[in-house]
Write an enzyme that holds these catalytic residues in place. Structure first.
Site, mmCIF file in Angstrom:
data_model
loop_
_atom_site.group_PDB
_atom_site.id
_atom_site.type_symbol
_atom_site.label_atom_id
_atom_site.label_comp_id
_atom_site.label_asym_id
_atom_site.label_seq_id
_atom_site.Cartn_x
_atom_site.Cartn_y
_atom_site.Cartn_z
ATOM 1 N N GLY A 191 66.233 106.633 -33.857
ATOM 2 C CA GLY A 191 66.183 107.226 -35.184
ATOM 3 C C GLY A 191 65.444 108.550 -35.180
ATOM 4 C CB SER A 192 63.581 110.265 -37.864
ATOM 5 O OG SER A 192 64.682 110.340 -38.752
ATOM 6 C CB THR A 193 60.866 108.210 -33.146
ATOM 7 O OG1 THR A 193 61.918 107.510 -32.476
ATOM 8 C CG2 THR A 193 60.302 107.339 -34.261
ATOM 9 C CG PHE A 194 66.022 111.548 -30.083
ATOM 10 C CD1 PHE A 194 65.734 111.197 -28.773
ATOM 11 C CD2 PHE A 194 66.979 112.526 -30.305
ATOM 12 C CE1 PHE A 194 66.383 111.801 -27.707
ATOM 13 C CE2 PHE A 194 67.637 113.141 -29.250
ATOM 14 C CZ PHE A 194 67.340 112.773 -27.941
#
Length: 647
Positions: free
Chosen positions: A326-329
Site C-alpha cells: 500500500g502507501s508504505t511503498f
C-alpha cells in the site's frame, strides 16, 4: 602250506614301504594342521579376539545435549530439562496388556501416547525399551518404584526434554523440536546414525530447524555387553558426546513479550529492527501458539484447533506473509524519481481525485482530491494521484530496482522458516511469469504498493531502517554462537543522494507530527523521541464502478476477510534513528487507525526499554493509554506495570 622265505622277505619289504608312505602322509597332515593352528592361535590371535569381542560387545550411541538459546540479555529462551519417562521392555513384561492395565491403575496414561507406544512395540524387537509416558511427575515415579515387583518390565528413566519458558512469545522465531520421522530421514542425504535413536528429537521449524547443524551437537558412545539374543547384560565403558552450541539471539525477550501482548487477538505482525546493527529486537506474529505442545507430539484436538483457526496461528506472518504494501511503498516511488532527476521536491501535481491512464480512471483515496500536491504533502496526506503521475514518468523498471535496493523483493538470510522473497515486479518478470506485456496501468498500481507488488513485514522494517540511515541495513537474528560474535548487519552506504533521503524523511516526519498528517493522532510527544512514519492501507478486493458511484462500502460493513489490510512503518528518534518498526494488521481497515497506534506503542516501549511514561503520549490519549497499560500488565504478567503504579 609253508611259504618260501624269499616270498616272506619280499612281502615284508612291501609292507614297510606302505607303512612309511602312510605314516609320512599322516605326519604331513598333522604337521599342516599344527602349522594352521599355530597361525590362527598365535599370528591371527588379535584378529579373532576382535571378532569374538564384536560378537558380544555392542556400541550404543549416547544422544548429545542440545544447545540452549538465550535472548540478547542472557534470558534463557530454550533449554533442556530433566524429564521422567516410563519405559517398558515387552520381553521382560511377559503379558504386556496386563502390565499396562496394572500400570494405568497407578498413573494416568495418555491414550494417544499409549497407542503410539503399542504401534512402536509391534515393529520393534521385544528386548528394546519403549516409552509409554513422557514428562511424568515425581509422585507417579514414586508410585511405580513402590509397586515395582508387580510391574515386570516397567522402568522409570530420566532423560532430557526441550522446554520453551516464554511459550507463545517466541514460537514463530524459535520454532520447536520433535521426534525424527521417516519423512525427516528421507529429506537428509546419508543421515547420521544418531538420528535413528528412538524418539531422538530434531528441530522441526524456525531457528531450531535452521540451525540444527550447530544446536544438535555430536553423539557420544558406550560399549555394552550383550548376550546371544542382543539383550544388554552390562555397560563396559562410555565416551560422552559433545553438546550442541549455545546461541544468543538479538531478540529482547521482554520487548518481544510486550509486542506479542500489544498485538493481542489481532491477526497481525510486527517487526522491530535496530537501525545501527540490523539486530531484530522483536519479531512477532499473532496469534501465536505454545511450542511446548509439539515437543512430545501434539494432540489431534489441539492441532485441529490451530489449523482451523482463520487467523492462522501457525503461519509466521513476519517473514512468510507477503502483502501489498500500500502507501508504505510511496517512499520508494519517490526515491526512484528523485534519484533519476525526474522530480524536484517543490514540483507539484494536480490531484482532482483521480487520474486518467489509457482510458482507465485511477482513483485517489480522497474522493474530492488534494489539489496541488508536492512531495512533502504527497507523503503527509498520502495522495495517490501524485504517485500515479510520478511513476508513469520514471517507469516500473527503475521503481523495481529501487525497491530491491531498499530490501523489498529480496529474500533476507535469517534462520527462520519459509522466509518469503516478496515481489518487486518489472517488465521482464510479467513477460516471464504471465507471458503478457507490462501495461502502464500496472505501473500506476505498483506506484502505490498495489497490483503485483508484495512485501513482508520484515522487508518493510528493513526498508524503513535503510530510509532512516541511508545504509544497507541487513537483519540479524543470531548475535553470538558459543560466545563468538556474529557479523553485524550495519551495512555499507546505499550510495543515495543524501538530500533526496532528507526530503523523504521530512515527509515521513510530517505524517506523524503535522496536524494534517495521516498518523498525527499516533504521534510521540516526547521531543527526544519524535517519530517519522507512513501509513498504508492495501485493498484485498476490487471496487466496482457502480460501488464507487454509490459510495465505497466502509470496512466495518464488510466481512472480516474482505476488509483492507492496515500497515504502518516508522523510525525514531527522527534526528538519530535507533529503531525502525513495521506493523501490519490483516483486514484491520485503515493504517492510521489500526496499525499506527500499535507501532507507536511498540516504538516507545523499545526506546524506553520499559513501559513508557504517559507524558510521551498526547494528553488526550493518556487516560486510554493508562487503562491499556494496566490491562496488559494484568493479562500478561511479563509486561511491566505503568510507571505511576510502581513502588
Amino acid at each position: 602250506m609253508r611259504r618260501n622265505p624269499r616270498e616272506l622277505d619280499s612281502t615284508h619289504r612291501k609292507m614297510s614301504r606302505r607303512t612309511l608312505v602312510l605314516g609320512g602322509a599322516q605326519l604331513a597332515l598333522v604337521g599342516a594342521l599344527g602349522m594352521r593352528m599355530r597361525y590362527m592361535q598365535v599370528e591371527q590371535a588379535d584378529q579373532f579376539r576382535l571378532l569374538a569381542e564384536e560378537n558380544r560387545v555392542n556400541i550404543r550411541l549416547i544422544p548429545p545435549a542440545r544447545g540452549e538459546l538465550f535472548d540478547r540479555n542472557g534470558e534463557r529462551l530454550a533449554h533442556n530439562s530433566p524429564s521422567y519417562r516410563i519405559i517398558i521392555v515387552p520381553e521382560d513384561a511377559g503379558n504386556v496388556e496386563k502390565v499396562i492395565a496394572d500400570l494405568s491403575r497407578l498413573v494416568e496414561l495418555d491414550e494417544e501416547d499409549l497407542n503410539r507406544a503399542l504401534t512402536e512395540m509391534r515393529r520393534s524387537p521385544p528386548f528394546l525399551p519403549i516409552t509409554l509416558a513422557d514428562q511424568v511427575s515425581w509422585e507417579d515415579i514414586s508410585k511405580i518404584a513402590v509397586n515395582a515387583p508387580a510391574l515386570p518390565g516397567i522402568t522409570p528413566e530420566v532423560g532430557l526434554t526441550r522446554v520453551y519458558p516464554r511459550r507463545a512469545d517466541l514460537a514463530h522465531v524459535i520454532g520447536y523440536v520433535g521426534p525424527v520421522s521417516d519423512y525427516d530421514l528421507k529429506q537428509i542425504d546419508d543421515p547420521e546414525p544418531v538420528l535413528r535413536i528412538p524418539r531422538f528429537q530434531i528441530g522441526k521449524v524456525g531457528l531450531e530447524a535452521k540451525r540444527e547443524d550447530v544446536l544438535r551437537g555430536k553423539a557420544g558412545a558406550k560399549r555394552v555387553e550383550v548376550n546371544a539374543t542382543g539383550r544388554v547384560m552390562r555397560e563396559l565403558d562410555r565416551r560422552e558426546g559433545q553438546s550442541g552450541a549455545d546461541l544468543q539471539l538479538t531478540v529482547d525477550a521482554d520487548l518481544q513479550g510486550y509486542v506479542q501482548a500489544r498485538l493481542g487477538d489481532e491477526s497481525a505482525a510486527a517487526v522491530v529492527i535496530d537501525c545501527e546493527t540490523g539486530d531484530l529486537s522483536a519479531i512477532c506474529s499473532s496469534p501465536s501458539f505454545d511450542p511446548n505442545l509439539f515437543v512430545r507430539g501434539i494432540s489431534v484436538a489441539d492441532y485441529r484447533g490451530l489449523t482451523e483457526d482463520p487467523y492462522r496461528p501457525l503461519a509466521n506472518k513476519t517473514v512468510q506473509g507477503t502483502y501489498p504494501p500500500g502507501s508504505t511503498f510511496k517512499m520508494i516511488t519517490a526515491m526512484a524519481a528523485l534519484e533519476e532527476g525526474l522530480l524536484s521536491p517543490g514540483e507539484t501535481v494536480w490531484c482532482p481525485g483521480h487520474l486518467e491512464v489509457s482510458g482507465r480512471r485511477f482513483h485517489c483515496w480522497k474522493r474530492g482530491g488534494h489539489g496541488h500536491v508536492d512531495l512533502n504533502t504527497s507523503l503527509k496526506r498520502s495522495c495517490d494521484v501524485y504517485y500515479y503521475d510520478v511513476a508513469i514518468k520514471v517507469g516500473i523498471d527503475k521503481i523495481s530496482a529501487m525497491a530491491k535496493r531498499f530490501g523489498l523483493g529480496v529474500r533476507h538470510d535469517i534462520p527462520m522458516s519459509a522466509v518469503a522473497e516478496g515481489l518487486a515486479p518489472n517488465r521482464a518478470w510479467k513477460e516471464r511469469v504471465h507471458n503478457d506485456a507490462w501495461r502502464i496501468g500496472d505501473t500506476a498500481n505498483s506506484s502505490i504498493g498495489q497490483g503485483f507488488m508484495l512485501a513482508s513485514p520484515l522487508q518493510l522494517a528493513v526498508m524503513s531502517a535503510r530510509l532512516a540511515t541511508g545504509r544497507a541495513v541487513t537483519p540479524r537474528l543470531v548475535k553470538k554462537i558459543n560466545g563468538i560474535e556474529q557479523p553485524s548487519g550495519a551495512g555499507e552506504s546505499l550510495g543515495m543522494n543524501e538530500n533526496n533521503l532528507r526530503q523523504v524523511r521530512r515527509g515521513m516526519y510530517d505524517v506523524s507530527n503535522n496536524r494534517r498528517g495521516t498518523a498525527y493522532r499516533s504521534r510521540i510527544i516526547e521531543d527526544a523521541y519524535r517519530m517519522a512514519g507512513k501509513t498504508g492501507t492495501s485493498q484485498v478486493r476490487n471496487i466496482t464502478k457502480a460501488e464507487r458511484a454509490a459510495g465505497v462500502i466502509h470496512n466495518r460493513d464488510l466481512p472480516w476477510e474482505r476488509r483492507d489490510h492496515a500497515l504502518f512503518v516508522c523510525f525514531a528518534p527522527f534526528d538519530n534513528p535507533k529503531y525502525a518498526v513495521s506493523v501490519i494488521v490483516e483486514h484491520g481497515g485503515g493504517g492510521s487507525t489500526a496499525a499506527a497506534p500499535i507501532a507507536r506503542d511498540v516504538m516507545l516501549q523499545a526506546l524506553y526499554g520499559d513501559t513508557p511514561p504517559l507524558s510521551a503520549y498526547p494528553a488526550a490519549d493518556r487516560g486510554k493509554i493508562k487503562a491499556q497499560q494496566e490491562r496488559l500488565h494484568r493479562e500478561y504478567p511479563g509486561v511491566a506495570a505503568p510507571v505511576s503504579d510502581r513502588a
